[in-house]
Design a protein around this motif. Structure first.
Motif, mmCIF file in Angstrom:
data_model
loop_
_atom_site.group_PDB
_atom_site.id
_atom_site.type_symbol
_atom_site.label_atom_id
_atom_site.label_comp_id
_atom_site.label_asym_id
_atom_site.label_seq_id
_atom_site.Cartn_x
_atom_site.Cartn_y
_atom_site.Cartn_z
ATOM 1 N N ASN A 170 12.516 15.638 37.425
ATOM 2 C CA ASN A 170 11.739 16.048 36.250
ATOM 3 C C ASN A 170 12.152 15.283 34.996
ATOM 4 O OD1 ASN A 170 14.048 17.540 35.325
ATOM 5 N ND2 ASN A 170 13.410 19.257 36.621
ATOM 6 N N ILE A 171 13.411 14.824 34.926
ATOM 7 C CA ILE A 171 13.843 14.000 33.799
ATOM 8 C C ILE A 171 13.114 12.657 33.824
ATOM 9 C CG2 ILE A 171 15.763 12.669 32.834
ATOM 10 C CD1 ILE A 171 15.841 15.580 32.122
ATOM 11 N N LYS A 172 13.026 12.054 35.009
ATOM 12 C CA LYS A 172 12.355 10.764 35.139
ATOM 13 C C LYS A 172 10.886 10.869 34.733
ATOM 14 C CE LYS A 172 11.415 7.096 38.500
ATOM 15 N NZ LYS A 172 11.568 6.671 39.920
ATOM 16 N N GLU A 173 10.244 11.946 35.159
ATOM 17 C CA GLU A 173 8.835 12.172 34.830
ATOM 18 C C GLU A 173 8.640 12.333 33.325
ATOM 19 O OE1 GLU A 173 5.500 15.677 35.468
ATOM 20 O OE2 GLU A 173 7.204 15.559 36.847
ATOM 21 N N ALA A 174 9.506 13.148 32.702
ATOM 22 C CA ALA A 174 9.391 13.396 31.260
ATOM 23 C C ALA A 174 9.670 12.135 30.453
ATOM 24 C CB ALA A 174 10.346 14.506 30.846
ATOM 25 N N LEU A 175 10.705 11.388 30.879
ATOM 26 C CA LEU A 175 11.071 10.180 30.132
ATOM 27 C C LEU A 175 9.998 9.101 30.229
ATOM 28 C CD1 LEU A 175 14.893 9.813 30.801
ATOM 29 C CD2 LEU A 175 13.743 10.694 28.789
ATOM 30 N N LYS A 176 9.300 9.056 31.343
ATOM 31 C CA LYS A 176 8.205 8.094 31.484
ATOM 32 C C LYS A 176 7.112 8.377 30.453
ATOM 33 C CE LYS A 176 4.889 6.263 34.844
ATOM 34 N NZ LYS A 176 4.365 6.375 36.230
ATOM 35 N N GLU A 177 6.799 9.664 30.278
ATOM 36 C CA GLU A 177 5.775 10.043 29.301
ATOM 37 C C GLU A 177 6.259 9.806 27.870
ATOM 38 O OE1 GLU A 177 3.497 13.669 30.028
ATOM 39 O OE2 GLU A 177 4.614 13.899 31.895
ATOM 40 N N ILE A 178 7.539 10.106 27.608
ATOM 41 C CA ILE A 178 8.100 9.884 26.269
ATOM 42 C C ILE A 178 8.091 8.391 25.948
ATOM 43 C CG2 ILE A 178 10.192 10.031 24.864
ATOM 44 C CD1 ILE A 178 10.855 12.637 26.352
ATOM 45 N N ARG A 179 8.428 7.582 26.955
ATOM 46 C CA ARG A 179 8.425 6.130 26.774
ATOM 47 C C ARG A 179 7.036 5.637 26.378
ATOM 48 N NH1 ARG A 179 7.043 1.928 30.076
ATOM 49 N NH2 ARG A 179 8.124 -0.066 29.721
ATOM 50 N N MET A 180 5.999 6.101 27.080
ATOM 51 C CA MET A 180 4.637 5.687 26.780
ATOM 52 C C MET A 180 4.219 6.153 25.384
ATOM 53 S SD MET A 180 3.540 3.776 29.096
ATOM 54 C CE MET A 180 1.887 3.687 28.409
#
Length: 444
Positions: free
Chosen positions: A26-36
């Motif tokens: 879930n961290i990887k998923e959230a960070l991907k969205e934050i990055r975008m």
């Protein structure tokens, strides 16, 4: 400025709710969205990469504290990292022991240096500093006259100069005159160009060597995005700057420049311009800005704004009238005018935690002309009508509309809004209302 970024981050945090532990997935998923979200906000690519890696290293495997959701934990981590990215703490001007202390403003043409110079003089005057101004822009037509006229509005001296003079000599003579007249600070408004060129930088270096400024501040236009960061870095490389004043922060730019400057060039944002008015310049507070980006509001800035426009004695008297259900249309007008002095309604809404999340307020576009109509309508009433709105029947409404240049519908709408506000205030000041507010439940 950060509205789109704030909305996207809020969506990320909402989706994390209900999970009991922060894990790799879930961290990887959230960070991907934050990055975008950060890239879409025009934040420097390298800055985004470092930001995401830092958040990931802090978040992965971290236990969620009791009664705190993973979403809240991520918010805390992202908030702390945003504060660091924006500079950590507010950075004050350094005047040193010089008398006067020259403050040199530099930047490209059109970034708002002249207006910012006058705004800065007013900010310093509020802090007890006697500040003078001088224009060294001998190239832009009427640049010196513009500074002189604006300086008059705030009662600050603008030293006389002639566009036929050498810019370096203008600054040296202004420093001497400021010293004779006992001014503590001298703000130098230098010339800009549409792009960096050798002649401009050479002139700025000569001014720097001649007056030895206490600080050199780069004035950056937030609307230019990453170009502002690149130009600031070049000025820093060739001239050496001490900080940045970011203008047009009230516009619809994506905000990437503000989030990138400190990380890219290591220099802090010291002030931000939040409007065209002469008093629309504020000290930049990284923690407050990070809180606003994450939808947490900015109560401290709101209180500071209110303290500048609200008379404490009048506020106490108004409180007593509200408690006695004596809130009149005259009070209503006074409060609206005070709110207007604090800035735009959208800006104020953004400072109140949770209020900026209400869809009805998000979708509303406050009309500055509406306030003019409201004041005109109230001013067209008699004193008795302002004290007791229930006297206003159909005939009186027609007379008031005619006198204020509005319609009967406008008058009806005002009276309804006023009645609603009065009811809300009565509920809030009732015993049950106060208890409800303490529990976090609004009684309306």
């Amino acid at each position: 400025m950060f509205e789109n970024l704030a909305e996207k981050l809020e969506g990320v945090f909402k989706r994390l709710k209900g999970r009991g532990r922060l894990d790799e997935e879930n961290i990887k998923e959230a960070l991907k969205e934050i990055r975008m979200a950060l890239l879409e906000a025009d934040v420097n690519f390298k800055v985004v990469k470092d930001f995401i890696e830092e958040v990931r290293s802090r978040a992965v495997g971290q236990e969620v504290l009791e009664s705190i959701t993973p979403g809240q934990q991520i918010v805390k981590i992202v908030h702390d990292r945003l504060v660091e990215l924006l500079g950590g703490t507010s950075s004050q001007l350094r005047f040193g022991s010089r008398f006067p202390a020259p403050i040199m403003l530099v930047g490209l043409q059109g970034c708002g240096k002249t207006t910012t110079a006058v705004k800065l003089a007013k900010v310093l005057a509020k802090g007890g500093k006697r500040a003078g101004l001088v224009s060294a822009d001998v190239y832009r037509p009427a640049a010196m006259e513009q500074l002189r006229v604006m300086a008059q509005k705030i009662g600050a001296p603008a030293f006389n100069a002639d566009s036929s003079q050498d810019p370096v000599k203008i600054c040296v003579q202004a420093v001497e005159e400021a010293k004779r007249n006992g001014y503590e600070v001298l703000i130098l408004d230098t010339a800009g160009r549409l792009a960096i060129d050798t002649q401009m930088m050479e002139e700025l270096k000569q001014i720097k060597n001649a007056v030895n400024p206490s600080e050199i501040l780069f004035v950056a236009d937030a609307m230019t995005g990453q170009d502002a960061v690149n130009v600031a870095a070049k000025f820093n490389e060739l001239l050496g700057i001490d900080g940045v004043i970011m203008t047009k922060m009230d516009g619809d730019a994506r905000g990437g420049a503000a989030l990138s400057l400190k990380a890219v060039m290591g220099k802090p944002i010291k002030y931000v311009g939040i409007g065209e008015k002469i008093d629309a310049l504020e000290v930049f507070h990284p923690e407050r800005m990070a809180s606003r980006i994450l939808g947490m509001g900015d109560i401290l800035s709101l209180v500071e704004k209110a303290q500048t426009v609200v008379d404490e004695k009048q506020a106490r008297e108004l409180e007593q009238r509200i408690r006695k259900n004596e809130f009149t249309l005259e009070d209503f007008k006074t409060q609206l005018l005070q709110i207007k002095k604090m800035g735009s309604l959208q800006d104020i809404i953004g400072m109140i935690p949770g209020l900026n999340k209400l869809k009805s307020l998000k979708q509303a576009t406050p009309d500055e002309k509406e306030l003019v109509r409201i004041v005109a309508i109230i001013d067209s009433m008699t004193k008795k009508e302002r004290l007791n709105y229930q006297l206003i029947d159909g005939q009186r409404r027609k007379r008031i509309a005619l006198g204020s240049g509005t319609t009967v519908q406008d008058v009806n709408r005002l009276l309804k809004n006023y009645a609603d506000v009065k009811k809300m205030m009565k509920r809030m000041t009732s015993k049950g209302g106060i208890k409800a507010l303490r529990r976090g439940n609004f009684p309306f």
